[in-house]
Design an enzyme around this catalytic site. Structure first.
Site, PDB file in Angstrom:
ATOM      1  N   GLU A  90       0.819  -1.201   0.000  1.00 28.81           N
ATOM      2  CA  GLU A  90       0.000   0.000   0.000  1.00 28.81           C
ATOM      3  C   GLU A  90       0.859   1.260   0.000  1.00 28.81           C
ATOM      4  O   GLU A  90       1.942   1.299   0.585  1.00 28.81           O
ATOM      5  CB  GLU A  90      -0.929  -0.014   1.211  1.00 28.81           C
ATOM      6  CG  GLU A  90      -2.000  -1.070   1.031  1.00 28.81           C
ATOM      7  CD  GLU A  90      -3.000  -1.135   2.158  1.00 28.81           C
ATOM      8  OE1 GLU A  90      -4.169  -1.392   1.877  1.00 28.81           O
ATOM      9  OE2 GLU A  90      -2.606  -0.941   3.320  1.00 28.81           O
ATOM     10  N   CYS A 103       3.487   8.513   1.297  1.00 22.15           N
ATOM     11  CA  CYS A 103       4.066   7.548   2.223  1.00 22.15           C
ATOM     12  C   CYS A 103       4.341   6.256   1.449  1.00 22.15           C
ATOM     13  O   CYS A 103       3.411   5.599   0.983  1.00 22.15           O
ATOM     14  CB  CYS A 103       3.058   7.340   3.353  1.00 22.15           C
ATOM     15  SG  CYS A 103       3.543   6.131   4.566  1.00 22.15           S
ATOM     16  N   CYS A 110       6.868  -7.175   6.779  1.00 22.91           N
ATOM     17  CA  CYS A 110       8.009  -6.665   7.551  1.00 22.91           C
ATOM     18  C   CYS A 110       8.449  -7.752   8.524  1.00 22.91           C
ATOM     19  O   CYS A 110       7.597  -8.425   9.125  1.00 22.91           O
ATOM     20  CB  CYS A 110       7.593  -5.417   8.327  1.00 22.91           C
ATOM     21  SG  CYS A 110       8.957  -4.668   9.245  1.00 22.91           S
ATOM     22  N   CYS A 114       7.241  -5.665  15.395  1.00 19.31           N
ATOM     23  CA  CYS A 114       6.865  -4.751  16.488  1.00 19.31           C
ATOM     24  C   CYS A 114       5.443  -5.092  16.916  1.00 19.31           C
ATOM     25  O   CYS A 114       4.566  -5.273  16.078  1.00 19.31           O
ATOM     26  CB  CYS A 114       6.943  -3.299  16.027  1.00 19.31           C
ATOM     27  SG  CYS A 114       8.577  -2.871  15.411  1.00 19.31           S
ATOM     28  N   CYS A 117       2.254  -3.040  15.832  1.00 18.34           N
ATOM     29  CA  CYS A 117       2.102  -2.722  14.415  1.00 18.34           C
ATOM     30  C   CYS A 117       1.416  -3.863  13.667  1.00 18.34           C
ATOM     31  O   CYS A 117       1.873  -5.002  13.730  1.00 18.34           O
ATOM     32  CB  CYS A 117       3.471  -2.443  13.810  1.00 18.34           C
ATOM     33  SG  CYS A 117       3.439  -2.200  12.034  1.00 18.34           S
ATOM     34  N   CYS A 341      -1.023   5.199  10.485  1.00 19.55           N
ATOM     35  CA  CYS A 341       0.192   4.478  10.869  1.00 19.55           C
ATOM     36  C   CYS A 341      -0.133   3.105  11.437  1.00 19.55           C
ATOM     37  O   CYS A 341      -0.982   2.971  12.310  1.00 19.55           O
ATOM     38  CB  CYS A 341       0.932   5.219  11.971  1.00 19.55           C
ATOM     39  SG  CYS A 341       1.547   6.791  11.458  1.00 19.55           S
TER      40      CYS A 341
END
Ligand code: SAH
Ligand code: SF4
Length: 355
Positions: A90, A103, A110, A114, A117, A341
């Site tokens: 995205e 962004c 990933c 974390c 997230c 975010c």
């Protein structure tokens, strides 16, 4: 067939020579691709028809396939893009009054894990190529009609933040290559000062950023001490805070001009949001030139954390400001389209689970 998007100038020169053309064709092609945004060789009017035909036989100018384009009530725009191998990422555009930030993602998924997230819980699939990184920005330009590259500073797509999916510094070579293309003055011409890389803290790559690129740096700090950071960010076991902070110092030392580092801090209720935590944070960053950016936590289905209250965030910000740090609270944008975010790719994955 070779994609011309994402080739460095040197690589493009090698291609131009390989088809028996003169080096000045590099400048022409670069201009058509990155300044004018043309994807069709037959529209490149400064090239003779036989050359257009020759290019068509061996090359193409790619864009990822747009699976969806969604607009938020606050005008934030999000694209779900699909690459040739079917992998999807995205890209988000966050408009301000007379400018705006795109962004960009650097990886499919990933590997950092974390815990706050959503992208981090979805695992890692692969790095994006330089072409795939650059073409996200070109999609945004197509969509906003911002071709050719505006010469004045009134552009809507004025800034780039590497805050999408993935850990940018885990895809370092492609990131550097993409940024060199994006900042090239004959093409997309985004100034280095308008680009920010956000990293979870791959300490051994941070100093080289100052030398290789000279763009702005944001650190996903999120904790004032190792105990808390170890709980929420597995990377902290490899690069604990003293190591991370000294890498930041080295980065600032190596930067040509005075360069603040933005310390991002997601506010998690009862985890990292107490007044003591704010005071610890002030101690932690002594000797660095930093600004804080307090991020209200965006929850997602199944996450173990809750957002801090508005009042707690304001109190936290006040403590930092009283110690003369800038500590604005980030306004969450695009939440209704899951573009905020830590929310990227969530809806898509939820839909997949259901179907
Ligand atoms: N991977 C990079 C950049 C992408 S994330 C990094 O971690 O820095 C952009 C910012 O959003 C990071 O500071 C990240 O920690 C933060 N973030 C992640 N999940 C979030 C969530 N659920 N709510 C608010 N911020 C989040
Ligand atoms: Fe990866 Fe950044 Fe999410 Fe951490 S916060 S899992 S580094 S995308």
């Amino acid at each position: 067939m070779i994609d011309l998007v994402g080739l460095s100038r040197e690589e493009l020169l090698a291609e131009v020579l390989s088809i028996g053309e003169k080096p000045f064709r590099v400048k022409q092609l670069w201009h058509w691709i990155y300044n004018k945004g043309v994807t069709d060789f037959s529209k490149m009017s400064s090239l003779a028809k036989p050359l257009q035909k020759k290019l068509l036989e061996k090359y193409f100018i790619s864009r990822p396939y747009i699976v969806t384009e969604r607009n938020s009530a606050d005008r934030t725009r999000k694209w779900l893009l699909r690459f040739k191998d079917g992998k999807e990422i995205e890209t988000v555009y966050i408009p301000e009054k007379d400018r705006g930030a795109v962004c960009l993602s650097t990886q499919v998924g990933c590997q950092m894990g974390c815990r706050f997230c959503h992208t981090g819980t979805q695992g890692f699939q692969r790095n994006l190529s330089a072409s795939e990184i650059v073409s996200q920005f070109m999609i945004a330009r197509d969509s906003c009609g911002e071709w050719p590259t505006p010469v004045d500073e009134t552009r809507y797509l004025s800034n780039i933040v590497f805050m999408g999916m993935g850990e940018p510094l885990n895809n370092y070579d492609n990131l550097v290559k993409a940024i060199r293309i994006i900042t090239d003055g004959d093409g997309l011409a985004i100034s280095k000062r308008k680009i920010t890389i956000s990293t979870s803290g791959i300490a051994d790559k941070i100093p080289s950023l100052a030398k290789d690129l000279g763009v702005k740096l944001a650190i996903s700090l999120h904790a004032p001490n190792d105990t808390i950071r170890n709980q929420i960010m597995p990377i902290n076991k490899k690069y604990p805070l003293p190591v991370l902070i000294s890498a930041c110092k080295e980065y600032q030392h190596l930067c040509e001009r005075r360069q603040y580092i933005t310390m991002e801090y997601v506010m998690l209720k009862g985890i990292n949001d107490s007044p003591e935590n704010a005071h610890e944070l002030i101690q932690l960053v002594q000797g660095l030139e930093v600004k804080f950016n307090l991020i209200p936590f965006n929850p997602w289905d199944g996450c173990p954390f809750r957002p801090s209250s508005q009042k707690t965030i304001q109190q936290f910000s006040k403590i930092l400001e009283n110690a003369y740090f800038a500590a604005p609270i980030r306004q969450s944008r695009g939440q209704d389209i899951m573009a905020a975010c830590g929310q990227l790719k969530s809806i898509f994955h939820q839909q997949k689970k259901i179907s």
